[in-house]
Design a protein around this motif. Structure first.
Motif, PDB file in Angstrom:
ATOM      1  N   ILE A   5     101.799  69.809   2.177  1.00 15.94           N
ATOM      2  CA  ILE A   5     100.389  70.080   1.888  1.00 15.94           C
ATOM      3  C   ILE A   5     100.170  70.321   0.398  1.00 15.94           C
ATOM      4  N   ARG A   6     101.136  70.938  -0.265  1.00 11.56           N
ATOM      5  CA  ARG A   6     100.989  71.178  -1.701  1.00 11.56           C
ATOM      6  C   ARG A   6     101.037  69.869  -2.491  1.00 11.56           C
ATOM      7  N   SER A   7     101.947  68.977  -2.120  1.00  8.27           N
ATOM      8  CA  SER A   7     102.024  67.685  -2.818  1.00  8.27           C
ATOM      9  C   SER A   7     100.756  66.868  -2.567  1.00  8.27           C
ATOM     10  N   ILE A   8     100.220  66.922  -1.341  1.00 11.99           N
ATOM     11  CA  ILE A   8      98.983  66.195  -1.021  1.00 11.99           C
ATOM     12  C   ILE A   8      97.822  66.735  -1.839  1.00 11.99           C
ATOM     13  N   CYS A   9      97.724  68.058  -1.955  1.00 12.74           N
ATOM     14  CA  CYS A   9      96.619  68.664  -2.711  1.00 12.74           C
ATOM     15  C   CYS A   9      96.693  68.291  -4.192  1.00 12.74           C
ATOM     16  N   HIS A  10      97.898  68.254  -4.744  1.00 11.83           N
ATOM     17  CA  HIS A  10      98.040  67.829  -6.147  1.00 11.83           C
ATOM     18  C   HIS A  10      97.617  66.362  -6.300  1.00 11.83           C
ATOM     19  N   SER A  11      98.019  65.530  -5.362  1.00 13.17           N
ATOM     20  CA  SER A  11      97.653  64.113  -5.427  1.00 13.17           C
ATOM     21  C   SER A  11      96.143  63.927  -5.245  1.00 13.17           C
ATOM     22  N   ASN A  12      95.551  64.726  -4.361  1.00  9.41           N
ATOM     23  CA  ASN A  12      94.108  64.639  -4.149  1.00  9.41           C
ATOM     24  C   ASN A  12      93.337  65.131  -5.383  1.00  9.41           C
ATOM     25  N   ARG A  13      93.855  66.146  -6.035  1.00 10.55           N
ATOM     26  CA  ARG A  13      93.234  66.582  -7.291  1.00 10.55           C
ATOM     27  C   ARG A  13      93.342  65.468  -8.335  1.00 10.55           C
ATOM     28  N   ALA A  14      94.454  64.754  -8.314  1.00 10.28           N
ATOM     29  CA  ALA A  14      94.641  63.650  -9.261  1.00 10.28           C
ATOM     30  C   ALA A  14      93.575  62.578  -9.082  1.00 10.28           C
ATOM     31  N   VAL A  15      93.279  62.219  -7.824  1.00 13.35           N
ATOM     32  CA  VAL A  15      92.286  61.162  -7.595  1.00 13.35           C
ATOM     33  C   VAL A  15      90.882  61.657  -7.940  1.00 13.35           C
ATOM     34  N   CYS A  16      90.633  62.967  -7.797  1.00 10.66           N
ATOM     35  CA  CYS A  16      89.345  63.521  -8.245  1.00 10.66           C
ATOM     36  C   CYS A  16      89.196  63.364  -9.755  1.00 10.66           C
ATOM     37  N   PHE A  17      90.243  63.723 -10.482  1.00  9.08           N
ATOM     38  CA  PHE A  17      90.217  63.564 -11.942  1.00  9.08           C
ATOM     39  C   PHE A  17      90.086  62.083 -12.325  1.00  9.08           C
ATOM     40  N   LEU A  18      90.712  61.219 -11.534  1.00  9.45           N
ATOM     41  CA  LEU A  18      90.617  59.781 -11.802  1.00  9.45           C
ATOM     42  C   LEU A  18      89.171  59.318 -11.685  1.00  9.45           C
ATOM     43  N   LYS A  19      88.476  59.802 -10.653  1.00  9.21           N
ATOM     44  CA  LYS A  19      87.065  59.456 -10.457  1.00  9.21           C
ATOM     45  C   LYS A  19      86.190  60.015 -11.579  1.00  9.21           C
ATOM     46  N   LEU A  20      86.598  61.163 -12.120  1.00 12.14           N
ATOM     47  CA  LEU A  20      85.829  61.803 -13.194  1.00 12.14           C
ATOM     48  C   LEU A  20      86.192  61.238 -14.568  1.00 12.14           C
ATOM     49  N   GLY A  21      87.160  60.326 -14.613  1.00  9.49           N
ATOM     50  CA  GLY A  21      87.562  59.723 -15.890  1.00  9.49           C
ATOM     51  C   GLY A  21      88.469  60.602 -16.713  1.00  9.49           C
ATOM     52  N   ASN A  22      89.015  61.650 -16.093  1.00 10.80           N
ATOM     53  CA  ASN A  22      89.930  62.551 -16.801  1.00 10.80           C
ATOM     54  C   ASN A  22      91.363  62.092 -16.503  1.00 10.80           C
ATOM     55  N   TYR A  23      91.811  61.094 -17.256  1.00 14.23           N
ATOM     56  CA  TYR A  23      93.089  60.440 -16.946  1.00 14.23           C
ATOM     57  C   TYR A  23      94.301  61.296 -17.310  1.00 14.23           C
ATOM     58  N   GLU A  24      94.164  62.131 -18.327  1.00 18.07           N
ATOM     59  CA  GLU A  24      95.289  63.001 -18.700  1.00 18.07           C
ATOM     60  C   GLU A  24      95.625  63.970 -17.563  1.00 18.07           C
ATOM     61  N   ASN A  25      94.580  64.584 -16.979  1.00 12.25           N
ATOM     62  CA  ASN A  25      94.816  65.506 -15.875  1.00 12.25           C
ATOM     63  C   ASN A  25      95.250  64.774 -14.607  1.00 12.25           C
ATOM     64  N   THR A  26      94.809  63.523 -14.473  1.00 14.71           N
ATOM     65  CA  THR A  26      95.285  62.711 -13.350  1.00 14.71           C
ATOM     66  C   THR A  26      96.797  62.571 -13.417  1.00 14.71           C
ATOM     67  N   ILE A  27      97.290  62.275 -14.595  1.00 15.22           N
ATOM     68  CA  ILE A  27      98.738  62.110 -14.786  1.00 15.22           C
ATOM     69  C   ILE A  27      99.475  63.424 -14.511  1.00 15.22           C
ATOM     70  N   LYS A  28      98.915  64.542 -14.987  1.00 11.44           N
ATOM     71  CA  LYS A  28      99.560  65.839 -14.780  1.00 11.44           C
ATOM     72  C   LYS A  28      99.654  66.192 -13.295  1.00 11.44           C
ATOM     73  N   GLU A  29      98.550  65.967 -12.552  1.00  4.28           N
ATOM     74  CA  GLU A  29      98.547  66.324 -11.130  1.00  4.28           C
ATOM     75  C   GLU A  29      99.481  65.407 -10.336  1.00  4.28           C
ATOM     76  N   CYS A  30      99.513  64.137 -10.683  1.00  2.00           N
ATOM     77  CA  CYS A  30     100.427  63.211 -10.000  1.00  2.00           C
ATOM     78  C   CYS A  30     101.882  63.604 -10.254  1.00  2.00           C
TER      79      CYS A  30
END
Length: 262
Positions: free
Chosen positions: A129-154
């Motif tokens: 569940i923790r890995s899924i939540c980090h990945s889901n946060r990554a796709v949220c940042f991806l949608k928001l155009g925040n690619y640096e945080n996308t990389i960090k969460e992934c």
């Protein structure tokens, strides 16, 4: 402490009463007479008194051990209940985050996923569940155009689950958006290691490799331009410039050699 009162003995029975009092005192675990004051019966009573004293010491210890064992078991049960409750709360927050993501409420979804991560217990059963939540946060940042945080969460998701293909896909996409083509290719190659039949990763590599080559050439040209500028600033003091030098590329090795032209 219990105080036992003794009747005052008659004069002729004083010696017998003193011995009896000594025996009674010994049976309570306290020594009030020396060995010289005790006859053979007194010695036996003293030994019995020591046995009784030992029993008095052992009984509270046994009770304490039983009580501690009960408390320890209760503590384990309570700890397990707390972990189960935390896991349930984390899952509810994740589900709510998914709903918000579907509605396009990415900021609110991020908060729910973060809450899930905060309450999820740090234990092997919560890794998924923790890995899924980090990945889901990554796709949220991806949608928001925040690619640096996308990389960090992934990256955090992959630290928990190195074979998480979705996290690799999303990180590769974020790298491509930032023109980190080499890094994006590395993520796609990792996907192929996990799933050799993944055609999308293979196609992405074919598409990204020319882009990576162009970027490398561009970076090389920019570096040469900077070196020329630096060289001119130094050689100008001697009435020269980098134009007096010619760089010749070796077609076999791709390396350059410098020759001076007059």
């Amino acid at each position: 402490m219990v105080v036992i009162e003794h009747e005052k003995p008659d004069d002729q029975n004083s010696n017998q009463s003193n011995a009896t009092a000594a025996v009674n005192d010994a049976s309570d675990g306290f020594e009030t007479a020396s060995e010289a004051d005790l006859d053979s019966d007194g010695e036996e009573s003293e030994a019995n008194g020591r046995e009784e004293e030992q029993k008095h010491r052992e009984q509270p210890q046994q009770k304490r051990k039983e009580t501690e064992g009960e408390h320890g078991q209760d503590a384990l049960i309570n700890e397990e209940e707390l972990k189960q409750k935390a896991s349930g709360e984390a899952n509810e927050a994740k589900v709510e985050g998914n709903k918000l993501f579907v509605d396009g409420k990415y900021e609110e979804a991020l908060s729910q996923y973060e809450h899930a991560l905060q309450v999820a217990p740090d234990m092997p059963s919560s890794v998924e569940i923790r890995s899924i939540c980090h990945s889901n946060r990554a796709v949220c940042f991806l949608k928001l155009g925040n690619y640096e945080n996308t990389i960090k969460e992934c990256t955090k998701a992959l630290e928990l689950n190195p074979a998480y293909v979705k996290a690799l896909v999303r990180r590769g996409e974020a790298h491509e958006k930032l023109e980190h083509f080499e890094e994006a290719i590395a993520d796609m190659k990792k996907i192929l290691e996990i799933d050799p039949s993944n055609d999308q990763a293979r196609k992405a590599i074919r598409r990204l490799e020319p882009l990576a080559a162009v970027k490398r050439e561009k970076m090389k040209e920019e570096m040469i331009a900077k070196l020329k500028e630096m060289g001119n600033s130094v050689l100008g003091r001697f009435g020269m410039s980098v134009d007096n030098f010619k760089a010749v590329k070796d077609p076999n090795t791709g390396s350059y050699s410098i020759s001076m032209e007059r």
